[in-house]
Enzyme design. Sequence first.
Site, PDB file in Angstrom:
ATOM      1  CG  ASP A 157    -102.222 -38.030 -83.687  1.00 63.78           C
ATOM      2  OD1 ASP A 157    -102.028 -38.625 -82.518  1.00 63.78           O
ATOM      3  OD2 ASP A 157    -101.946 -38.490 -84.507  1.00 63.78           O
TER       4      ASP A 157
ATOM      5  CD  GLU B 231     -97.447 -50.689 -81.847  1.00 66.09           C
ATOM      6  OE1 GLU B 231     -97.514 -50.566 -81.144  1.00 66.09           O
ATOM      7  OE2 GLU B 231     -98.623 -50.466 -82.904  1.00 66.09           O
TER       8      GLU B 231
ATOM      9  CD  GLU C  15    -109.459 -12.090 -81.717  1.00 62.94           C
ATOM     10  OE1 GLU C  15    -109.922 -12.146 -82.421  1.00 62.94           O
ATOM     11  OE2 GLU C  15    -108.717 -10.660 -81.551  1.00 62.94           O
TER      12      GLU C  15
ATOM     13  CD  GLU D 224    -111.741 -16.285 -82.416  1.00 56.96           C
ATOM     14  OE1 GLU D 224    -112.429 -15.819 -82.024  1.00 56.96           O
ATOM     15  OE2 GLU D 224    -110.459 -15.695 -83.136  1.00 56.96           O
TER      16      GLU D 224
HETATM   17  O1  FUB Z   1    -103.756 -40.270 -85.731  1.00 55.55           O
HETATM   18  C1  FUB Z   1    -103.438 -41.000 -86.227  1.00 55.55           C
HETATM   19  C2  FUB Z   1    -102.344 -41.856 -85.675  1.00 55.55           C
HETATM   20  O2  FUB Z   1    -102.563 -42.657 -84.681  1.00 55.55           O
HETATM   21  C3  FUB Z   1    -101.246 -41.174 -85.113  1.00 55.55           C
HETATM   22  O3  FUB Z   1    -100.335 -40.923 -86.652  1.00 55.55           O
HETATM   23  C4  FUB Z   1    -100.792 -42.335 -84.070  1.00 55.55           C
HETATM   24  O4  FUB Z   1    -100.009 -41.598 -83.969  1.00 55.55           O
HETATM   25  C5  FUB Z   1    -101.765 -42.298 -83.614  1.00 55.55           C
HETATM   26  O5  FUB Z   1    -102.353 -41.667 -82.503  1.00 55.55           O
END
Ligand code: FUB
Length: 464
Positions: free
Chosen positions: A42, A216, A335, A337
């Site tokens: 995400d 969605e 860094e 990392e």
């Molecule tokens: O990562 C959890 C859920 O899966 C997210 O809120 C959605 O967008 C999907 O990626």
Amino acid sequence: MRARAVAWITGLVLAFALVPAVVQPSTARADNPIVQHVYTADPAPLVHDGRVYLYTGHDEDGSTYFTMKDWRVWSSADMVNWTDHGSPLSLATFSWASADAWAGQAVQRGGRFYWYVPVKNRATGRMAIGVAVADSPTGPFRDALGRPLVENGEIDPSVFIDDNGQAYLYWGNPNLWYVKLNADMTSYSGSPTRIPLTTAGFGTRTGDPNRPTLYEEGPWVYKRNGLYYLVFAAKCCSEFIAYSTAPGPTGPWTYRGTVMPTQGSSFTNHPGIVDFKGNSYFFYHNGALPGGGGYTRSVAVERFSYNADGTIPTITMTNTGAPQAGTLNPYVRQEAETIAWGSGIETEPAAEGGMNVGWIENGDHLKVKGVAFGSGASSFAARVASGSSGGTVELRLGSPNGTVVGRCGVPGTGGWQTWTTVTCPVSGAIGTQDLYLRFTGGSGYLLNINWWQFTAGTALTAPR
Ligand code: FUB
């Protein structure tokens, strides 16, 4: 994720077999996914002060559901070397949240950073949107309200601030909502409004009478050349990324088609788009790491150019990622990392501040891409610690087995957070190179490394 090097490379080959767009024979060319030592999901990029900050979710190793407990922050000045800023936001930040640290977005306003996230409200058992605030893009973040900002059981907040200063919060699955945020960014005016999910606005889904449009989840809203874009994850459960445009922030929306087709082994995908240093970048997630899949995802990035009419071209997943935007200066402190590709390593908060690289074993390495040595380096310094008997940091060019330009011995320091600085001569590091820090030694964990820095000049001693 404590992947060992050999298993890693084997898994990498398998993972790339799952990504049909481009198959690269060499790990040296792989810069996607962006992070290799934890699963990330995400993506929500934010450009600030010459860097792109990347806010992500965090899938647990071996996860079999979206059992997500914290979020992570990364940043880069060049889109390929990414600095791990750890986890400045977790479920624990929100005293009222019980689970589901899902997809959020951070925005800046008035010198503060506001991170909007969906979490489950312990009291109601429903998904709600919380907001955390910080004075820096990397936190620390604190719960701005001590309660949800808004709650209707739906997820995936995206915030857009229009040119006139009006901010909008969008979110939703299965519906799509917006509400006008007040200038304080932690309250709103009016009531949440449902955006009509028409097929003209969001495309036609077949096979599900309850969901006639493609929308969605995962909205990402922005404005470009006076046109408003709403990019979203389409059609569960082999999601692709689609988008709509509108003449205003609240519509009416017109469906414009696919941004990224369904690819890879994650059944979700999630968009984030920014402009950075004169180019446009599309962030998404897939299951491309070893062990990766629908609940063990990884964030990746591609560079793209808008078509002349403002439409977005179809973008496919690659393992090469975006071209490097600039070079990395080895003559300032870097860094450890900050990594283009890590093999076998982990990171953790360092007692000295920031993060350090740890859990290093014999043969593990870090790749730092496009290091601009110019006319040459004479020495290398590294901040290191070791609770064992230490090891060696080999400085190699071009590949993990490339030319050695320096070797730095690391002694036992009496503790994994007991730091000392070691230095060693360097010879042959000239021009712009991919630098590999390869770690060697005995069995078990060898050393931790917090930062490193080269000194320019001509070496007096060749590397041993
Ligand atoms: O990562 C959890 C859920 O899966 C997210 O809120 C959605 O967008 C999907 O990626």
